[in-house]
Design an enzyme around this catalytic site. Structure first.
Site, PDB file in Angstrom:
ATOM      1  N   TRP A 446      -1.140   1.206  -3.736  1.00 59.13           N
ATOM      2  CA  TRP A 446      -0.709   2.522  -3.259  1.00 59.13           C
ATOM      3  C   TRP A 446       0.534   3.040  -3.964  1.00 59.13           C
ATOM      4  O   TRP A 446       1.020   4.105  -3.649  1.00 59.13           O
ATOM      5  CB  TRP A 446      -0.432   2.449  -1.758  1.00 59.13           C
ATOM      6  N   ASP A 447       1.109   2.279  -4.904  1.00 58.08           N
ATOM      7  CA  ASP A 447       2.401   2.606  -5.504  1.00 58.08           C
ATOM      8  C   ASP A 447       3.500   2.577  -4.443  1.00 58.08           C
ATOM      9  O   ASP A 447       4.410   3.402  -4.442  1.00 58.08           O
ATOM     10  CB  ASP A 447       2.357   3.982  -6.188  1.00 58.08           C
ATOM     11  N   TYR A 448       3.410   1.623  -3.535  1.00 60.70           N
ATOM     12  CA  TYR A 448       4.425   1.450  -2.499  1.00 60.70           C
ATOM     13  C   TYR A 448       5.550   0.539  -3.004  1.00 60.70           C
ATOM     14  O   TYR A 448       5.916  -0.448  -2.359  1.00 60.70           O
ATOM     15  CB  TYR A 448       3.801   0.859  -1.236  1.00 60.70           C
TER      16      TYR A 448
END
Length: 778
Positions: A446-448
């Site tokens: 998620w590109d977290y």
């Protein structure tokens, strides 16, 4: 039944017919997607009322009044007494209902014209009673004033590090500016950096230091500037002449570091900074000249050992951390470009000489040396672009990490990357050896990235004080860990994660960690009824769009269909982090709420689209993720008016009692004054909670200062209850962390923020540093 001939009723009838038909058609599509039938049925009712009005039939008024009554009941059932949620459901239909009271309309359909007018008036009164300018806030009684340990590590008259100190609490013991006199604050001086590159997307996000009677800051072009803290007058400026070209359209320098080297041949006090073109630089704090005794004439090449580094694929965006004589830094690595990008290695250099000290390259466990000539650090490992923190006593530096590149397909990640990605990692400050790690997202798709600085605090646990670390995340989860061991102090629970449709060569983690012992800032799981709009049309559009997306709640992973990531890839909590008042035991958290639409695009289609597009349209294309089976297309969940589809608030500020880990208060922050449809400023000072980037500052006197929001404003709140006490307009958005200090010249306390704006918030870019102080005593 004879049709009316007057113009006004027919114009109203025509307007109702067009609106009703559009709503009914959209409503029909929504029903086919499994959504609410209100829009279909309501649209049909409006169309029928329009036909009756065209023909002058008195049933027109009664039918439209019945439609308004049903709409009011439906709106209250769906939205409750939230004014912002009710507004798009009620205002438009109510105004059309009031139009039935026009004399030509009443002459056409008789007394029935009063019925929709009365119903419309009731809707307006209901909305006014709820209050459109007030988002729901929660307040509790102020907690008892039991201080926690850790106040000795706070900033005082000086601001020595990006977060005030290496603990990153963003707390100052200064108390000249109080809740009683903060309303008297005025602009003391404004400094313009002069960096306004035409066409740049790069914002000014610096948080200056104040040491030895001088302010030190950096611009987005890595120019380092020293200012007089009393007047804002420039003392010196050093321009490293960076090349701004490359893969990243945004370059950032959020701060510099300061260190004293008493026995150095030169530069006994020095400023440490790093650049977009990957150079580490030491400057004489008095003159701004490079320190000859450091590296090669004041410079160290950070590309050493990195292998191929294309322009703009690697740079240091956050201020270096200095602990036990070591400059420790990571680096930003370009998102979603390739499986073969620069390493996320963490490195340390001697602050006196600039000599390499150690490297933590997770792909070479146990080997902390520089690679031999012709070799390089492990490519595409998780990087650390966020600010770090450090504990001098424990000798640990705390590193927040991101995921391996590319961000949204993880089939090629190594075991080390799976272990350390999207984590907080404690490294030995003298050797770089990992002491512990805690993962905030498993197999991050998620590109977290962990973008916030770890904040060091002391908290009670079973009758004793524990040295802890608070780690905010873009997921909206706030983890509280023992900073000696990484063991959670507040309970963490693994919960089953939704599984996505099959994706070639990749998998989805079966569970994700949730910080159940701390308040969550992830927002509630979205429902169709949570979709919002300025009008019923864009609200309906957002409801249709939501139904078209695959959304399985938190941790919905991207696949080849369109899916919704919520919180978005920007947060939750981003690089602004949290602030802590240890004397009141309160942590201040600001969070954002909006969604990202993600879709994996097959390799052949990605390459075809990118090959034929011009540079000007690259932003609209899938990002390449070269070396994987897919590109990735990302966009915001926004209406055609470019407004977030989820209901306000889009941004909140809250306080947590660290002794109980309970929420004390929360409120929306930011008004619609500087934003509106299509990015046009509405000038409406209606508080709704706005998207934001940046963090807060807490002071001993009981104040919280914050800019951050899309609105060009700088605010002060009472830390005890969240009440807004002061607001000042800025020349651009304050998307930076504020700081405070005492000027040696006058003994006055100043509060300062960079007003640089941010293109992602539709906030025009600026180049101002603005300092506030109480009026001088006469």
């Amino acid at each position: 039944m004879s049709c009316a001939r007057t113009v006004v009723p027919r114009l109203l009838a025509l307007l109702l017919f067009v609106i009703g038909a559009a709503i009914a058609l959209g409503g029909a599509l929504l029903v086919t997607l499994g959504g609410s039938s209100y829009y279909l049925l309501g649209g049909i009712a409006v169309v029928v009322a329009a036909i009756l009005l065209w023909c002058g039939h008195r049933l027109a008024g009664w039918l439209y009044a019945a439609f308004l009554a049903v709409t009011l009941g439906w709106a209250l059932w769906e939205a409750g007494i939230d004014g912002w949620a009710l507004a798009p459901r009620l205002i438009g239909p109510a105004l059309l209902g009031l139009a039935f009271a026009l004399p030509p309309v009443r002459r056409s359909i008789g007394r029935s014209g009063w019925a929709p007018a009365a119903a419309g008036l009731l809707m307006i009164v209901t909305l006014a009673g709820v209050g459109i300018s007030d988002s729901p806030d929660r307040f509790a009684a102020p907690p008892p004033g039991q201080a926690l340990p850790g106040g000795d590590d706070a900033a005082g008259a000086e601001w020595l590090a990006w977060g005030g100190t290496n603990a990153g609490q963003r707390f100052s013991t200064l108390d000249q500016i109080t809740p009683a006199n903060v309303s008297d604050l005025e602009v003391a001086w404004t400094y313009r950096t002069g960096v306004r590159q035409p066409g740049t997307k790069s914002p000014l996000q610096t948080t200056p230091l104040m040491v030895d009677g001088t302010l030190y800051l950096c611009t987005q072009t890595n120019i380092v500037i020293a200012l007089d803290p009393e007047t804002g007058k420039e003392r010196w400026r050093f321009d490293p002449k960076v090349d701004p070209t490359g893969a990243s359209a945004v370059t950032t320098c959020r701060g510099v570091a300061f260190h004293r080297v008493p026995d150095a041949a030169d530069c006994p006090a020095r400023i440490i900074t790093a650049t977009f073109d990957a150079r580490l630089i030491a400057l004489d704090a008095k003159t701004g000249r490079p320190c000859a005794s450091f590296g090669n004439g004041g410079f160290v090449d950070l590309k050493t050992g990195m292998g191929v580094v294309e322009k703009g694929f690697y740079y240091v965006s956050s201020a270096p951390t200095i602990v036990r004589g070591q400059i420790v830094l990571g680096g930003w690595v370009s998102d979603n470009q390739s499986t073969d990008e620069p390493s996320g290695v963490i490195r340390a250099y001697d602050v006196a000489s600039g000599r390499f000290s150690w490297a933590w390259d997770m792909g070479r466990p146990g080997d902390n040396r520089e690679p031999a000539p012709g070799q390089h650090y492990t490519r595409s490992t998780p990087n650390s672009w966020a600010p770090m923190s450090a504990d001098e006593v424990l000798g640990l530096v705390y590193v927040p990490t991101g995921g391996s590149t590319p961000d949204h397909w993880g089939g090629a990640r190594s075991a080390a990357a799976e272990r350390y990605g999207s984590s907080v990692v404690a490294l030995d400050a003298t050797t770089g050896t990992p002491r512990w790690s805690f993962q905030t997202v498993h197999h991050d798709l998620w590109d977290y990235d962990v973008g916030s600085q770890p904040t060091l605090v002391e908290v009670p646990l079973r009758g004793r004080m524990v040295p802890a670390l608070a780690q905010p995340t873009k997921r909206g989860e706030l983890f509280l860990l023992d900073r000696r061991t990484g063991v959670p102090v507040a309970a963490v629970e693994e919960r089953p994660a939704p599984q996505r449709p099959p994706v070639s060569g990749d998998w989805t983690a079966p569970t994700q960690p949730y910080s159940v012992g701390m308040p969550s800032f992830a927002g509630e799981r979205l429902r169709e009824r949570d979709m919002w709009g300025i009008t019923p049309f864009d609200q309906l559009w957002c409801r249709i769009r939501f139904r078209e997306l695959r959304y399985q709640g938190p941790a919905t992973a991207p696949a080849t269909d369109e899916s919704l990531i919520y919180p978005s890839i920007g947060g939750g909590m981003n690089w602004g982090g949290v602030s802590v008042d240890p004397e009141r035991g309160l942590m201040i958290v600001n969070a954002i709420y909006y969604g990202t639409i993600a879709q994996l695009v097959p390799r052949a289609e990605t390459d075809r689209l990118r090959a034929k597009a011009s540079v000007a349209h690259m932003y609209d294309l899938p990002q390449p993720q070269a070396g994987t089976p897919y590109g990735i297309r990302l966009s915001g969940l926004v209406s055609p008016l470019n407004v977030p589809c989820n209901e306000p608030p889009f941004g909140t500020i809250s306080a947590i009692d660290l002794r109980t880990q309970k929420l004390v208060w929360t409120r929306s922050i930011g008004s619609a004054r500087d934003s509106g449809p299509m990015g046009l400023a509405s000038r409406l000072p209606l508080r709704m909670g706005m998207p934001m980037f940046g963090g807060s500052l807490a002071t001993r006197s009981g104040l919280v200062f914050i800019g951050a929001t899309q609105e060009r404003a700088f605010r002060a709140f009472d830390i005890r209850n969240g009440r807004e006490l002061w607001r000042a307009s800025l020349p651009a958005g304050g998307q930076a962390n504020p700081m405070t200090y005492v000027s040696p010249a006058s003994g006055r306390q100043f509060v300062l923020i960079a007003a640089g704006g941010h293109v992602m918030l539709q906030s025009p870019l600026g180049d101002s540093i603005v300092a506030y102080a109480l009026p001088k005593k006469r």
